[in-house]
Design an enzyme around this catalytic site. Sequence first.
Site, PDB file in Angstrom:
ATOM      1  N   GLU A   9      10.312 -11.473  20.424  1.00 47.51           N
ATOM      2  CA  GLU A   9      10.148 -12.647  19.547  1.00 47.51           C
ATOM      3  C   GLU A   9      11.385 -13.514  19.371  1.00 47.51           C
ATOM      4  OE1 GLU A   9       8.997  -9.610  18.853  1.00 47.51           O
ATOM      5  OE2 GLU A   9       6.853  -9.787  18.410  1.00 47.51           O
TER       6      GLU A   9
ATOM      7  N   ASP B   5       7.868  -9.064  14.291  1.00 45.97           N
ATOM      8  CA  ASP B   5       7.039  -8.854  13.091  1.00 45.97           C
ATOM      9  C   ASP B   5       6.056  -7.690  13.301  1.00 45.97           C
ATOM     10  OD1 ASP B   5       5.416 -10.250  14.902  1.00 45.97           O
ATOM     11  OD2 ASP B   5       4.461 -11.461  13.364  1.00 45.97           O
TER      12      ASP B   5
ATOM     13  N   GLY C 222       0.283 -11.581  20.110  1.00 45.45           N
ATOM     14  CA  GLY C 222      -0.616 -12.440  19.355  1.00 45.45           C
ATOM     15  C   GLY C 222      -0.812 -13.746  20.100  1.00 45.45           C
TER      16      GLY C 222
ATOM     17  N   GLY D 257       2.316  -8.448  19.036  1.00 41.08           N
ATOM     18  CA  GLY D 257       1.075  -8.101  18.332  1.00 41.08           C
ATOM     19  C   GLY D 257       0.398  -6.849  18.868  1.00 41.08           C
TER      20      GLY D 257
END
Length: 380
Positions: free
Chosen positions: A163, A171, A92, A140
């Site tokens: 992350e 996530d 992301g 992402g």
Amino acid sequence: MVLRVVSAILRSPYRLQRIQGHMMSSHVGSEVLLETVGNAGVITLNRPKALNALNISMIRCMFPQLKKWEKDSETDIVIIKGAGGKAFCAGGDIRAVTEAGKSGDSLAKDFFREEYILNNAIGTFQKPYVALIDGITMGGGVGLSVHGHFRVATEKTLFAMPETAIGLFPDVGGGYFLPRLQGKLGLFLALTGFRLKGRDVQRAGVATHFVESQKLGALQKELVDLRSPSMSDVTKLLDSYQEQSTLDIEKPFVLQQHIEAINRLFQADSVEQIVENLKNDGSPFAQKQAETLAKMSPTSLKLTFRQLQAGATMSLQEVLVMEYRLSQACMRGHDFYEGVRAVLVDKDQSPKWKPSTLAGVSEQSVEESFASLEERDLRL
Ligand SMILES: *[C@@H]1O[C@H](CO)[C@@H](O)[C@H](O)[C@H]1NC(C)=O
């Protein structure tokens, strides 16, 4: 003459049409290309200079089109890939997200919300969804592929959920797919951010197939040519391409010789206990993992441990609701900003975590990160 051309077009099995790029953008290049080729919807992530990093404009292009293709009787299959040859999607665009978080911009809330809603749309997609994860596939980018029916890795695939190194947590549904990998492999990948390459991405269970990169063009053409393919038709085609891909077939899984140690050492009731196990083990592999964990955000490690523990028995939807709460806790906290600063902005690679030790991260602060956001909770 004109007639011949027209009839040739009518006979053509292809309906090739650019649907939309980024309709509201004034930019010339579109960051995501959405096309129909024959009866296939084809998504091309198209920010090659940014390794196809996912930003909110791309999410807003993709989501409505995916929903349309799901209902449209002329669309039988969706294929997603990355432009540029280096990356499927490196993650992301979190730098923009942390900047928004600092200035109180709503992007800090909207990005995660809309990203997870897209992840859920992929996870529940009613037609074959094939992600060609040729190149870097992290964070992402994993969320855009791993929940779909088919993930095709190549020798160029580089997978990681990195992350914990930036003060976040794995996530995009990491809490769902990671605890479902064999043994403690998912927890290991989540805490350490360990990178898997090529065939190993499939051996770990992240990809469903391995196909040599140079064969992807031909594979895509055959996927597009399938008529109303069932899941098993797509499986058969992907299996046949995999059988023709012998590259690195003799190389053992990179974690094969460590998998027993991973299952033993990461079987624990807390992150502290894992670190203790690694230190007591004394093997070079365990030593190295202990050193890696010592660099990660202690808060991220504790959130991640609990996220995967809880996620193991949740549905994808429940996991995404939980992860949205965690994302907002990270936006309220310190380490996410510091991690992005150290890794992506200043690139000094030496984040100053707060708290700086596992012991400093209270049970209560972990608990609070999982608390309901009430009316601001994610709804799917
Ligand atoms: C997303 O990326 C594209 C291409 O780099 C850019 O034009 C666009 O402004 C970005 N959108 C946001 C919201 O950052």
